[in-house]
Design a protein around this motif. Structure first.
Motif, PDB file in Angstrom:
ATOM      1  N   VAL A 192       7.818  -6.727  -6.114  1.00 19.00           N
ATOM      2  CA  VAL A 192       7.400  -7.496  -4.941  1.00 19.00           C
ATOM      3  C   VAL A 192       6.766  -6.576  -3.897  1.00 19.00           C
ATOM      4  O   VAL A 192       5.729  -6.895  -3.309  1.00 19.00           O
ATOM      5  CB  VAL A 192       8.581  -8.268  -4.335  1.00 19.00           C
ATOM      6  CG1 VAL A 192       8.153  -9.012  -3.065  1.00 19.00           C
ATOM      7  CG2 VAL A 192       9.151  -9.260  -5.352  1.00 19.00           C
ATOM      8  N   ALA A 193       7.367  -5.413  -3.681  1.00 18.16           N
ATOM      9  CA  ALA A 193       6.835  -4.468  -2.702  1.00 18.16           C
ATOM     10  C   ALA A 193       5.422  -4.031  -3.055  1.00 18.16           C
ATOM     11  O   ALA A 193       4.597  -3.777  -2.165  1.00 18.16           O
ATOM     12  CB  ALA A 193       7.747  -3.248  -2.604  1.00 18.16           C
ATOM     13  N   LEU A 194       5.105  -3.973  -4.350  1.00 22.03           N
ATOM     14  CA  LEU A 194       3.763  -3.566  -4.773  1.00 22.03           C
ATOM     15  C   LEU A 194       2.693  -4.581  -4.371  1.00 22.03           C
ATOM     16  O   LEU A 194       1.506  -4.257  -4.378  1.00 22.03           O
ATOM     17  CB  LEU A 194       3.732  -3.347  -6.287  1.00 22.03           C
ATOM     18  CG  LEU A 194       4.375  -2.048  -6.788  1.00 22.03           C
ATOM     19  CD1 LEU A 194       4.401  -2.016  -8.314  1.00 22.03           C
ATOM     20  CD2 LEU A 194       3.627  -0.836  -6.243  1.00 22.03           C
ATOM     21  N   LEU A 195       3.110  -5.796  -4.026  1.00 24.02           N
ATOM     22  CA  LEU A 195       2.137  -6.778  -3.557  1.00 24.02           C
ATOM     23  C   LEU A 195       1.420  -6.254  -2.316  1.00 24.02           C
ATOM     24  O   LEU A 195       0.208  -6.452  -2.161  1.00 24.02           O
ATOM     25  CB  LEU A 195       2.833  -8.108  -3.248  1.00 24.02           C
ATOM     26  CG  LEU A 195       1.932  -9.255  -2.775  1.00 24.02           C
ATOM     27  CD1 LEU A 195       0.905  -9.620  -3.835  1.00 24.02           C
ATOM     28  CD2 LEU A 195       2.765 -10.480  -2.410  1.00 24.02           C
ATOM     29  N   ALA A 196       2.146  -5.582  -1.441  1.00 24.32           N
ATOM     30  CA  ALA A 196       1.529  -5.009  -0.242  1.00 24.32           C
ATOM     31  C   ALA A 196       0.600  -3.858  -0.609  1.00 24.32           C
ATOM     32  O   ALA A 196      -0.520  -3.758  -0.094  1.00 24.32           O
ATOM     33  CB  ALA A 196       2.601  -4.543   0.734  1.00 24.32           C
ATOM     34  N   ASP A 197       1.048  -2.964  -1.498  1.00 22.73           N
ATOM     35  CA  ASP A 197       0.230  -1.811  -1.884  1.00 22.73           C
ATOM     36  C   ASP A 197      -1.075  -2.258  -2.540  1.00 22.73           C
ATOM     37  O   ASP A 197      -2.167  -1.813  -2.167  1.00 22.73           O
ATOM     38  CB  ASP A 197       1.006  -0.907  -2.851  1.00 22.73           C
ATOM     39  CG  ASP A 197       2.238  -0.294  -2.200  1.00 22.73           C
ATOM     40  OD1 ASP A 197       2.315  -0.299  -0.960  1.00 22.73           O
ATOM     41  OD2 ASP A 197       3.114   0.187  -2.934  1.00 22.73           O
ATOM     42  N   ILE A 198      -0.964  -3.137  -3.526  1.00 28.22           N
ATOM     43  CA  ILE A 198      -2.155  -3.601  -4.241  1.00 28.22           C
ATOM     44  C   ILE A 198      -3.005  -4.474  -3.334  1.00 28.22           C
ATOM     45  O   ILE A 198      -4.235  -4.381  -3.329  1.00 28.22           O
ATOM     46  CB  ILE A 198      -1.747  -4.355  -5.519  1.00 28.22           C
ATOM     47  CG1 ILE A 198      -1.035  -3.392  -6.485  1.00 28.22           C
ATOM     48  CG2 ILE A 198      -2.952  -4.991  -6.191  1.00 28.22           C
ATOM     49  CD1 ILE A 198      -0.412  -4.082  -7.692  1.00 28.22           C
TER      50      ILE A 198
END
Length: 481
Positions: A192-198
């Motif tokens: 879920v946190a990778l949604l911000a990164d990507i």
């Protein structure tokens, strides 16, 4: 902009319901599904046909949607690649696994084209036993999907795309506010946190190619129990990050279709010079500095929608995004227009097949293109008619949205004709400077203003008087006080 709520209660409920029923009749909105359509839906929901052999139920997918949504088209899983970069797995509901071409369900979907949203009910594209049941990517439910696997490099650029049919199972149903909170307080799981990164990487790439995402606060009608609320909703960063995943898939879909020579794209021509010139004059009137060397897309990103004159300019910018359509092509010949001006790249609708007819066809075209096969004949035969079907259906959906907001505004204000309100002028007609549009911070209303003699002060605060508000009879209108 903070979210503000108004409620329609008591005596206002009955006339509002009657006006909404009249609107459905006027627009020839489909009523109940025919018996044969419901029978087919019940049958295929009980024993889904054409289930894929590939099983990807071990992947912990999640969905991000409004809290009350149950027609869930997309589920995702995000991860880091061992050699660097990212992997986006994006599962899209496989409506074609349930709908037989030429059957009653298919014919009814072509009649409806899109799901329609009214304050008091939803008119779905497919029977709810499918759209909110067997075909929906609900948490804990194993169901067929069209699974996209898109590998990105460390900068977020797509390197490869695979599209296959697979069984999937979502693990959790998340909402935008919850995702935003979990990312902000660092409690989110990595996928879920990778949604911000990507999402941020894709936003940066969007800026580089000149794409546009307008963060204009939206009016929305919220129905809770038997109460209607009209509110402004300022998009969260999580909204944009989620939208970037959908845009990524849509751009990948367009690329596959163009490479295969058969497809249907969502296209938007560049705005004519006259429209851009008018926008420059608006920027000057609003005291927004727009140097000639600064691209339009860069200017948009520098604005803050919480500042009234910035919000007014962003509202004007929506005029450059009108004129989108669907472009179908076959036989290996690319159409004259392949790009969507706001995306600044070729783009296709493919991520909402439960709610939009064309996406089912886009999935089939991409599956065939990725497999190096010819698309199914039923898909090719439908392509010529789809652009007009989608144009008509989209026009009706836009009319429903616009009229419903107008009706609720009138219902909220019908007993306040003659009262004074504070407002901001967000639009002025070019040839009738005393006519335009005002936005009220409280209540959450955007409406026409006319009746004065002086030119309206674009972007400025203005005291206005409510001159009419009658749901079903006269839309809300103001005059300068």
């Amino acid at each position: 902009m903070p979210r503000r709520h108004l409620r329609v209660t008591g005596a206002a409920q009955a006339p509002l319901g009657a006006v909404l029923r009249d609107l459905r009749t006027t627009l020839d909105v489909p009523e109940e599904f025919p018996a044969e359509v419901l029978a087919e839906a019940e049958r295929v929901a009980a024993a889904p046909p054409r289930l894929p052999e590939r099983d990807e139920t071990a992947i912990p997918f999640f969905t991000v949607d409004p809290p009350t949504s149950t027609d869930l088209d997309q589920a995702m899983h995000l991860s880091r690649r061992p050699g660097g970069g990212y992997r986006v797995r994006y599962a899209i509901a496989d409506v074609a696994a349930f709908v037989t071409p030429g059957g009653p369900l298919d014919a009814e979907a072509h009649r409806r084209v899109t799901t329609l949203y009214f304050p008091d009910e939803k008119v779905p594209l497919h029977p709810t036993v499918l759209s909110e049941g067997a075909a929906s990517l609900l948490p804990g439910q194993t169901c067929p999907a069209v699974l996209w696997t898109i590998d990105l490099d460390a900068d977020g650029r797509a390197e490869s795309t695979e599209v296959v049919r697979a069984l999937v199972r979502s693990r959790s149903k998340l909402d935008y506010a919850g995702v935003q909170q979990a990312i902000d307080d660092k409690s989110a799981e990595e996928t879920v946190a990778l949604l911000a990164d990507i999402g941020r990487l894709r936003e940066q790439l969007e800026a580089e190619r000149g794409g546009i995402s307008l963060d204009v606060p939206e009016q929305e009608i919220v129905a809770t129990d038997s109460v209607y609320e009209l509110a402004y909703r300022a998009p969260l960063p999580a909204d944009s990050w989620n939208a970037q995943i959908s845009l990524l898939a849509g751009m990948a879909a367009a690329g596959l279709m163009l490479a295969s020579g058969t497809g249907i794209l969502r296209t938007l021509p560049l705005a004519p010079d006259g429209a851009v010139g008018r926008l420059r004059r608006t920027a000057k009137a609003l005291r927004i500095d727009w140097p000639h060397h600064v691209p339009y897309s860069d200017l948009i990103r520098s604005l803050d929608p919480r500042i009234p004159h910035h919000a007014a300019f962003l509202q004007e910018c929506t005029t450059l995004l009108r004129g989108a359509g669907y472009t179908a092509f076959t036989g290996g010949e690319k159409p004259p227009l392949t790009t969507h001006a706001a995306v600044a790249a070729p783009y296709a609708h493919c991520t909402a097949p439960l709610r939009r007819l064309v996406d089912r066809y886009a999935s089939e075209l991409c599956l065939a293109a990725c497999a190096g096969q010819e698309p199914p004949q039923w898909v090719v035969e439908a392509l010529a008619a789809l652009p007009k079907e989608m144009a008509d259906g989209t026009r009706r959906a836009n009319t429903v949205e616009r009229e419903c907001v107008d009706i609720v505004e009138a219902a909220l204000l019908q007993h306040r004709v003659g009262e004074l309100f504070d407002a901001y002028v967000v639009d002025v007609k070019e040839k009738e400077q005393a006519v335009g549009t005002v936005q009220l911070p409280e209540p959450a209303v955007v409406a026409r203003i006319e009746g004065g003699t002086a030119a309206l002060p674009l972007g400025e605060r203005l005291r206005v008087r409510l001159t009419q508000a009658d749901p079903g009879q006269a839309k809300v209108q103001f005059a300068p006080a």
